[in-house]
Design a protein around this motif. Structure first.
Motif, short mmCIF file in Angstrom:
data_model
loop_
_atom_site.label_atom_id
_atom_site.label_comp_id
_atom_site.label_asym_id
_atom_site.label_seq_id
_atom_site.Cartn_x
_atom_site.Cartn_y
_atom_site.Cartn_z
N VAL A 1 38.79 68.43 33.16
CA VAL A 1 38.65 68.59 34.42
C VAL A 1 37.62 66.91 34.65
O VAL A 1 37.51 66.65 33.64
CB VAL A 1 37.10 69.26 34.62
CG1 VAL A 1 36.32 68.80 33.79
CG2 VAL A 1 36.53 69.75 36.57
N LEU A 2 37.98 66.61 35.83
CA LEU A 2 37.65 64.89 36.10
C LEU A 2 36.25 65.52 36.57
O LEU A 2 36.21 66.56 37.73
CB LEU A 2 38.37 64.67 37.34
CG LEU A 2 38.16 63.36 37.80
CD1 LEU A 2 37.63 61.86 36.40
CD2 LEU A 2 38.77 62.86 38.97
N ILE A 3 35.15 64.39 36.10
CA ILE A 3 33.77 64.86 36.28
C ILE A 3 33.02 63.67 37.12
O ILE A 3 34.14 62.29 37.10
CB ILE A 3 33.06 65.16 35.34
CG1 ILE A 3 33.50 65.72 34.65
CG2 ILE A 3 31.34 65.34 35.69
CD1 ILE A 3 32.41 66.69 32.91
N THR B 1 37.57 59.70 47.31
CA THR B 1 37.83 61.50 47.06
C THR B 1 37.60 62.17 46.39
O THR B 1 37.99 61.55 44.85
CB THR B 1 39.07 61.26 47.87
OG1 THR B 1 39.11 61.14 49.16
CG2 THR B 1 39.92 62.69 47.79
N VAL B 2 37.55 63.89 46.61
CA VAL B 2 37.34 65.01 45.03
C VAL B 2 37.98 65.55 45.64
O VAL B 2 37.91 66.99 46.40
CB VAL B 2 35.69 64.75 45.39
CG1 VAL B 2 35.60 65.51 43.80
CG2 VAL B 2 34.12 63.50 45.03
N SER B 3 38.99 65.72 44.21
CA SER B 3 39.74 67.31 44.29
C SER B 3 38.93 68.57 44.12
O SER B 3 37.86 68.83 43.82
CB SER B 3 40.79 67.20 43.27
OG SER B 3 41.24 66.17 43.66
N ASP C 1 37.94 69.06 40.87
CA ASP C 1 36.99 68.25 39.91
C ASP C 1 35.75 69.14 39.68
O ASP C 1 35.16 70.19 40.02
CB ASP C 1 36.42 67.05 40.52
CG ASP C 1 38.34 66.32 40.94
OD1 ASP C 1 39.42 66.46 39.80
OD2 ASP C 1 38.69 65.34 41.07
N MET C 2 35.09 68.00 39.42
CA MET C 2 33.61 69.11 39.06
C MET C 2 32.58 67.52 40.03
O MET C 2 32.36 66.61 39.35
CB MET C 2 32.79 69.34 37.55
CG MET C 2 31.38 69.24 37.81
SD MET C 2 30.98 69.54 35.76
CE MET C 2 29.51 69.89 35.95
N ILE C 3 31.57 67.95 40.91
CA ILE C 3 30.52 66.68 41.08
C ILE C 3 29.47 66.48 39.59
O ILE C 3 28.53 67.89 39.86
CB ILE C 3 30.02 66.37 42.35
CG1 ILE C 3 31.25 66.27 43.23
CG2 ILE C 3 28.78 65.74 43.19
CD1 ILE C 3 31.37 66.53 44.70
#
Length: 510
Positions: A48-50, A118-120, A123-125
């Motif tokens: 996952v993109l963090i 921009t965040v999908s 993704d994770m924040i």
């Protein structure tokens, strides 16, 4: 578990650094390592993109350490620095340099709306913008950044506290607060997580041990206590073999009027189910047949035809619960006043009893010490007046409790019992309890515990816990929507049994 203020947490940090002879930088590394461990255990290297958003204070420093650890373990991350000021903490700067040493691209700098990423949805924040150190309104573009991040609705984890929240007061802008799926808070919970106005900003709270000084934590009183099984088990009074019904007292539930006898039925049945030895219901004559047929275990005393015009008991009960469904007409108010002047038993006050008191504060002089009041929000408002936010509500309730030497249970998602300037925040209960009659059940539960000899404060705290626990067990069969107040009563026995379940039997390890 204690609840600490922001100031107490800072003092705990200082005490820890002194007692363990470590620096603030080492303590930051220690805390962030625990946050990383929790994240790593859940993700297990998932691709996952963090996105890690770091402020420029110590919470941002925590975020930078987590970013570095994630990178070192092969996670795909982007780190952003939210530059809302020219000032940076020393520990932030050190960890900023450490991160730059291992990444090919420097953290991305955010200085205005034009820099917003921009965040999908997939993704994770990770939110490490402010933490518990926030003490002033947000810079405009930072408030807009937080609102921007909330629009992506991806999984969000906040470190220590969702950014935009204060620890000790309501937010300035209710929309400029991170909505966190999980908040990983350090060492002890904060009151802000349990109040209606602010609790909604985190769905799941994780309290992690970061090794703060045990002596300081033990010796400091905190601003409240979070009530879970560990806190209520010592309050339980086991029964001995040679007990009899007289051992557990005789309580009376007083209330009811035409069309509102059900409330007395619920409270009476709950007082019996919680373990009172004898329970009498005192109600208008119109409720006689309903009570006798609905609760055959109870004794029934009646007054006037459709409403209470006189309250006279020819014995001294161990405890009395009064006010439910009682009405506030003139002759009932007079009967209530006369009753208070002559009563010598412990009291639980609910519903119309509270409504009458709010209009006749002089009646308080006739209440026994540590009378327990169980208002819902509107009834509380009639007692203490308007409040500007939940923190103000608590302060006004504490002052009210002190002035009248009474225990106040503020009913809600996390019911809070207040007495002697201390808060007891309940952890049991669920949305299914937002149904007619659940408050009547609580009145019966607390009255029944008083009857058995529990101290008033213990009865209020323990009773509130069991009330919520019963509902938590019940919804496994009924659902939130299908829960009735009478279901809560039916599962009181199961709530007692749950107290003594071994963790292994529940599939958990404490």
């Amino acid at each position: 578990m204690k609840i600490f203020s922001a100031q107490q947490m800072r003092m705990a940090d200082e005490a820890t650094m002194q007692s363990k002879n470590i620096t603030s930088l080492e303590l930051m590394e220690q805390a962030a390592q625990q946050v990383f461990n929790l994240i790593h255990n859940r993700l297990q290297g998932a691709p996952v993109l963090i996105h890690v958003f770091c402020g420029i204070g110590n919470n941002g420093g925590d975020g930078l350490v987590v970013s570095r650890l994630l990178l070192e373990h092969g996670y795909n991350i982007k780190t952003y620095i939210v530059n809302f000021s020219e000032n940076r903490s020393k520990d932030f700067l050190v960890n900023y340099d450490r991160l730059k040493e291992i990444t090919s691209s420097w953290p991305i700098q955010l200085k205005s709306k034009e820099d917003f990423p921009t965040v999908s949805r997939e993704d994770m924040i990770i939110d490490a913008i402010f933490g518990i150190g926030l003490n002033r309104p947000l810079v405009s573009w930072v408030a807009q950044l937080i609102k921007h991040l909330n629009t992506f609705r991806c999984f969000t984890l906040s470190i220590d506290i969702p950014s935009g929240l204060y620890v000790d007061k309501a937010p300035d802008d209710s929309e400029a607060v991170i909505y966190a799926n999980t908040t990983v808070t350090f060492q002890l919970p904060k009151l802000v997580f349990f109040l209606p106005q602010t609790g909604m900003y985190t769905q799941d709270l994780e309290v992690i041990d970061i090794g703060l000084d045990r002596n300081f934590l033990t010796q400091s009183p905190g601003v409240g206590i979070l009530i879970s099984k560990n806190e209520v088990l010592p309050l339980y009074r086991p029964r001995h073999k040679f007990s009899h019904k007289g051992t557990f007292g005789h309580c009376v539930i007083i209330g009811g009027s035409y069309g509102k006898i059900g409330s007395v039925v619920l409270a009476t049945r709950s007082a019996l189910r919680i373990g009172a030895g004898l329970v009498s219901a005192y109600l208008p004559e119109c409720g006689y047949e309903v009570m006798q047929s609905s609760v055959p275990e109870a004794m029934v005393i009646t007054d006037d035809d459709d409403e209470l015009a006189e309250i006279h008991l020819d014995f001294k009960p161990t405890a009395i619960g009064i006010g439910i469904g009682m009405g506030t007409n003139e002759k009932t108010v007079k009967a209530f006043e006369k009753f208070l002047k002559h009563n010598q038993s412990r009291l639980v006050m609910d519903a119309d009893g509270i409504n009458i008191l709010s209009k006749h504060l002089q009646f308080f002089e006739n209440l026994p010490e540590k009378t327990i009041l169980t208002p819902h929000p509107k009834e509380l408002q009639r007692l203490i007046g308007e409040w500007k936010d939940d923190f103000d509500k608590i302060e006004k309730t504490k002052a009210f409790s002190k002035e009248y030497d009474c225990i106040v249970v503020i009913k809600g998602a996390n019911s809070i019992t207040i007495y002697d300037n201390q808060l007891y925040v309940n952890t049991t209960g669920n949305p299914g309890m937002a149904t007619a009659g659940s408050g009547d059940v609580l009145t019966g539960i607390i009255t029944g515990l008083l009857s058995q000899g529990y101290e008033p404060l213990h009865a209020a705290v323990f009773g509130t816990y069991l009330h919520g626990s019963s509902a938590d067990i019940a919804i496994q069969q009924t659902s939130f929507e299908g829960l009735l107040a009478s279901d809560i009563t039916s599962y009181i026995g199961a709530a007692f049994l749950e107290l003594f379940k071994r963790p292994e039997a529940e599939g958990q390890v404490e």
